[in-house]
Every structure is written in C-alpha cells, then in structure tokens.
Design a protein around this motif. Structure first.
Motif, mmCIF file in Angstrom:
data_model
loop_
_atom_site.group_PDB
_atom_site.id
_atom_site.type_symbol
_atom_site.label_atom_id
_atom_site.label_comp_id
_atom_site.label_asym_id
_atom_site.label_seq_id
_atom_site.Cartn_x
_atom_site.Cartn_y
_atom_site.Cartn_z
ATOM 1 N N TYR A 121 74.105 34.996 25.173
ATOM 2 C CA TYR A 121 74.142 33.632 24.640
ATOM 3 C C TYR A 121 72.922 32.651 25.393
ATOM 4 C CZ TYR A 121 75.636 28.981 23.144
ATOM 5 O OH TYR A 121 75.357 27.713 22.524
ATOM 6 N N TYR B 96 78.171 30.828 30.650
ATOM 7 C CA TYR B 96 77.851 31.083 29.168
ATOM 8 C C TYR B 96 77.871 32.849 29.285
ATOM 9 C CZ TYR B 96 76.597 26.598 27.828
ATOM 10 O OH TYR B 96 76.420 25.125 27.421
ATOM 11 N N PRO B 97 78.424 33.126 27.999
ATOM 12 C CA PRO B 97 78.463 34.695 27.919
ATOM 13 C C PRO B 97 77.126 35.440 27.892
ATOM 14 C CG PRO B 97 79.047 33.771 25.923
ATOM 15 C CD PRO B 97 78.867 32.504 26.959
ATOM 16 N N SER C 5 81.778 36.846 19.594
ATOM 17 C CA SER C 5 81.535 36.362 18.069
ATOM 18 C C SER C 5 82.023 37.261 17.063
ATOM 19 C CB SER C 5 79.899 36.131 18.095
ATOM 20 O OG SER C 5 79.287 37.174 18.265
ATOM 21 N N GLY D 124 77.525 35.071 32.175
ATOM 22 C CA GLY D 124 78.947 35.728 32.218
ATOM 23 C C GLY D 124 79.567 35.980 33.568
ATOM 24 N N PRO E 234 81.367 29.703 23.273
ATOM 25 C CA PRO E 234 80.687 30.112 24.448
ATOM 26 C C PRO E 234 80.748 29.183 25.620
ATOM 27 C CG PRO E 234 79.043 28.875 23.119
ATOM 28 C CD PRO E 234 80.099 29.065 22.127
ATOM 29 N N LYS E 235 81.736 28.090 25.245
ATOM 30 C CA LYS E 235 82.231 27.113 26.291
ATOM 31 C C LYS E 235 83.369 27.145 26.887
ATOM 32 C CE LYS E 235 78.466 24.051 24.933
ATOM 33 N NZ LYS E 235 78.202 24.455 23.516
ATOM 34 N N GLU F 38 71.000 28.998 24.900
ATOM 35 C CA GLU F 38 71.037 27.643 24.261
ATOM 36 C C GLU F 38 69.891 26.816 24.761
ATOM 37 O OE1 GLU F 38 74.748 24.574 23.882
ATOM 38 O OE2 GLU F 38 74.086 24.449 25.973
ATOM 39 N N SER G 8 80.723 39.596 26.520
ATOM 40 C CA SER G 8 79.409 39.256 26.162
ATOM 41 C C SER G 8 79.755 38.526 24.841
ATOM 42 C CB SER G 8 78.833 40.773 25.677
ATOM 43 O OG SER G 8 79.251 41.246 24.238
ATOM 44 N N TRP G 9 78.347 37.809 24.462
ATOM 45 C CA TRP G 9 78.417 37.101 23.144
ATOM 46 C C TRP G 9 78.625 37.793 22.004
ATOM 47 C CZ3 TRP G 9 79.459 32.738 21.469
ATOM 48 C CH2 TRP G 9 79.100 32.060 20.107
ATOM 49 N N CYS H 9 85.621 35.572 30.921
ATOM 50 C CA CYS H 9 84.245 35.214 30.858
ATOM 51 C C CYS H 9 83.215 36.452 31.322
ATOM 52 C CB CYS H 9 84.101 34.490 32.616
ATOM 53 S SG CYS H 9 85.026 32.778 32.633
ATOM 54 N N GLY I 51 72.879 32.945 29.284
ATOM 55 C CA GLY I 51 74.206 33.040 29.734
ATOM 56 C C GLY I 51 74.247 34.333 30.645
#
Length: 496
Positions: free
Chosen positions: A279, A275-276, A392, A314, A404-405, A281, A387-388, A384, A312
């Motif tokens: 981010y 994940y970045p 985004s 990354g 993010p996947k 989850e 960053s998120w 990879c 995340g």
C-alpha cells in the motif's frame, strides 16, 4: 284546611331538608383527583465532530424524575459530508449541510410541539482546532449554522463550541444513564428508583481530533480541584475528566506521518511501518499546515508543496514504537498521578465503557467481546502483517481509505489505554467496548440533553379538580340544616 302561608312554610321546609340532605351526601362522597398523563417533550442536538456531524432527537415526559428528565432517543441522522470545520472557506455550506437532517427531525416531532423543541448544535475538537487557527472562520461557520437552524420552527438555543472537559463529562453522563447507573424503573413500585448498589462506569471517548477520559476517582490524596461536580436525579457526583486535543485518531495519523517523514531526512519515499505491504499513499507536505496539530515548525522538516510517498511495511512492533513517540511520557517524571504531557490523572477506578473510535476500530478487528489483553495484542500484531492485496480482497466492502489505517489505529489505542491512561493486564478486563445500549448511541449529546433537563422546570401535571372529602364539609352541611330548620320552626310558631 291549611292556609296559603302554611303551604308556603311547609314548602320552604321541604326544600331546605332536600337541599341539606344533598349537601350532606355530597360531602361524604369521595371523588379523587384525576391526573392527566404527562405531556411528551422533545429536544434535538447536533453533534458537530471533526470528521462528521450527526443529529439526535430525544424525548421525555414533562413530569421529571428528581428534576432530571428520563430521556430516550427518537432519531439519529448522519449529515452528509465532512465536519462543519471543513467549510472554513465556504461557511454557507456548513449551514446548508444540516437541512436534510432537520427535515427528517420535523417528521418525527408533532407539528403542535415543534416550536417548543429546544435545538442545539455543539461543535467539538474539529472546531476547537479551527478556532485556534482561524477564529473568524470558526465564528462565521457558527453564524451560518445558526441562521439555518433559525429558519426552522424550533426553539433554537444556540450553536457553540464545547470545551473538551464538557465533551468528556457529557459522555460520562450518557454512558451511566444508558447503563441505568443513575436511575432504574421498578415495575413493582411503578416508579424510578436509584439502584442500591449503583455501579458507576468511567467513559473513554476517541474522536477524530481529540480523546477524553472521565471517571469518578476515589481516595484521600485525590486533587479534587481537578474534578467537576454534577447533580443528576437528586444526587451529586464528582468526576475527573481530561481531554487531549490533537490526540484524536485522524490528527494522530497526520502527526505520525509527519514524524516518519521528518525522521527520513525529507526523502521523497518514506517507509510507513503501520501501513500494509503493497500500500502506498502520496501526500503533500503543505497538508500539514492545515491543522494546528501538525503545522508547528520542525527543524528536521521544511514544509512545502512537494509530495512524499508513504510506503507500507506492515511491521507491528515498529508501528507500535513509532506511535509511542507521539506521546511525551518523560514529562511526568516519576509521578504516578500523571498520564502524559505532564497532565494530572488520579488512579483508575471501576469499570469503563470505550466508545466512538475505540469501538469502531476494535469492532472491525472482532475485539469487542471481552478478549484478554494477550489475545488483543496477538490479533493486532497478526493483522498488521497482512498485505494490502490480502486485506483489500478480504474486506471488499470496507472503505479503501479507512482499511489501511486499522493497524495504526489499533496500536494507537493500545498505547493510549496502557501507557497513557495506565490500564494493565488486570484492569484491561474492566474495559467494555460498545457503541449502543438499547436504541441509544453512546456519545456526549444524550448527556448534554439530560443535563439540559435539569434546567427546565418540571411541568406540573394537569388535574381535573374534584371534591375533597373531609369532616368539616359535613359539619358545615349539618350547621346549615340546623339553622334552616330552626328558622322555619320559628316562623311556624309566629304565623300559626
């Protein structure tokens, strides 16, 4: 002056001469059979996948080519919502979800033909998983789906769960049909011909819950018991096809998350290398119980209702290493004819088309133009590390649940193709990532319909029946004329 009898005789003779002459002329005139154009037939297939359902409508001429219809795609319609397996607790909604696409399909099929349209629903890995976990729920969903389709004026033929091998084989058929490997139209000959040097492609399919590899193997040491035999356009084909349940990308992501959580000693916050950065989850451990791929017991992890936050990091190299742990490569030992988990696989042969999630992920990363393996690796590694916040803002229109996947998915594809299926630096160039050829989608449904037409008897063309020119017809006419004139001549001699 002629008597009435003589007038009658002359009249009869004249009539016979005229009739015989007409018969003679007609017998010598060539009137060819007139063949009416073949009628157009339709068929429809629902592809009920693990994450979504799509309806495809196909059409083909009733006079088939070597017992297999030459099929083209008329309509594709995406069903709203998730796959039908998601309706385990409310099967009625599974059937209702199909109505909008069925209504659209009836608008493209002429009303006079609708009741003759064979209609199928094929469910794939999502329903295969549900059947393992809750067979009665799977059966109820298929029952409700069938009820809905039977309400429409089509020839409903059934709703069933395909095996993974069927899914792989039909995908292989679709790819080679679209690439004209089986048959190709010759404008010069005005007919369909088999290419002299047919280039048969392999097929690579990646769905949400399973993945399939299919190709024609070659060699004297092949285990032919592991192949399937198909007949298309009058020719026989032997193909190897293998399906791996729980190795679709959605199930892979669940398995990856579970493995990372288990390795972290059940911490409430777990680093996720794929994940970045930036981010997070949060998932519930109880969500792992919803799939047979993740509900297996693990001594490192106690499944409960508690939540865990994935953070995340990354890190491309750590992501790749984590993904590789999802495969059991040691089960093959030193065998070269083995992919992973102990499954047999003959040596790769020829070129391959990679579609579905293979294509969607690499298309997002702009890697579908034949880039070298080195370029692919470099692109994935760079992606990879982003960053998120960067991702985004760079992709505002991309689904925020999917964005993010991509790092995990891309590294999974590399592992699957290189370590599992055994492509290398050289054979990588034989993989073509694509989802459409012309106006038709890659996938198993077109192959299913093509195989279906092998079981539909060819419809004989309608004819206007004409006279067949031949010498024997002329001979009969002459015989009739001769006897008639001889008979009349005899009457004249007797009466005069």
């Amino acid at each position: 002056m002629l008597s009435k009898k003589q007038h009658l005789v002359y009249a009869i003779v004249g009539a016979l001469v005229v009739l015989s002459t007409i018969a003679l002329v007609l017998s010598l005139v060539q009137i060819e059979d007139v063949t009416l154009p073949p009628t157009v037939k339709y068929g429809m297939v629902f592809d009920a996948g693990s994450s979504h359902t799509s309806l495809f409508v196909y059409e083909w001429d009733s006079d088939k080519e070597n017992d297999t219809g030459v099929v083209s795609q008329t309509l594709s319609c995406d069903v709203q919502g998730h796959g039908i397996s998601s309706y385990a607790n409310d099967p009625l909604k599974a059937g209702d979800s199909l109505r909008e696409c069925l209504d659209k399909a009836l608008k493209v099929v002429p009303a006079a033909k609708q009741r003759d349209v064979p209609a199928y629903l094929g469910a794939t890995a999502g329903m295969r998983l549900l059947r393992e976990q809750n067979g009665s729920a799977a059966d109820q969903i298929l029952t409700e789906v069938a009820k809905t389709m039977q309400e429409y004026p089509v020839a409903f033929k059934g709703a069933r769960i395909l095996t993974g091998e069927e899914e792989g084989a039909y995908g292989w058929i679709t790819i080679n049909y679209l690439l004209e490997s089986f048959t190709k139209y010759s404008p010069k000959a005005h007919t369909w011909l088999r290419p002299e040097a047919a280039n048969i492609f392999g097929a690579l399919d990646l769905g949400g819950a399973s993945t399939q590899i299919s190709f024609m193997p070659e060699g004297s040491e092949i285990n032919w018991n592991e192949t399937s035999k198909l007949t298309l356009y009058g020719y026989n084909y032997s193909i190897y096809t293998q399906s791996y349940l729980c190795y679709g990308q959605n199930e892979m992501l669940k398995r990856l998350a579970k493995e990372l959580i288990a390795e972290s000693s059940s911490s409430m916050r777990v680093a996720h290398p794929c994940y970045p950065k930036g981010y997070n989850e949060t998932i519930s451990l109880s969500s792992f119980c919803t799939s047979p791929c993740t509900n297996r017991s693990d001594p490192r992890l106690t499944l409960s209702d508690r939540n865990v936050t994935l953070e995340g990091r990354g890190n491309a190299s750590q992501c790749l290493a984590a993904v590789k742990k999802l495969f059991n490569f040691s089960a093959c030992g030193q065998r070269q004819d083995c992919s992973f988990d102990g499954f047999y696989q003959p040596p790769l042969r020829g070129q391959f088309t990679a579609f579905s999630a293979f294509y969607y992920n690499f298309n997002f990363l702009n890697l579908t133009e034949g880039q070298s393996l080195a370029t692919v690796r470099e692109t994935i590694e760079h992606f990879c590390t982003r960053s998120w916040e960067d991702l985004s803002s760079s992709y505002p229109e991309e689904n925020p649940e999917r964005l993010p996947k991509y790092c995990a998915n891309a590294n999974y594809i590399l592992t699957l193709l290189l370590d599992a299926y055994k492509f290398n630096e050289t054979s990588w160039n034989n993989i073509y990532f694509q989802m459409k050829t012309g106006s038709a989608d890659a996938g198993w449904t077109l192959g299913y319909m093509l195989n279906l037409t092998n079981m539909i008897p060819a419809e004989a063309p309608a004819h206007f029946k004409g006279h067949v020119p031949s010498l024997w017809v002329a001979a009969i006419a002459f015989i009739i004329l001769t006897f008639a004139l001889g008979f009349v001549a005899l009457l004249l001699l007797l009466w005069m």
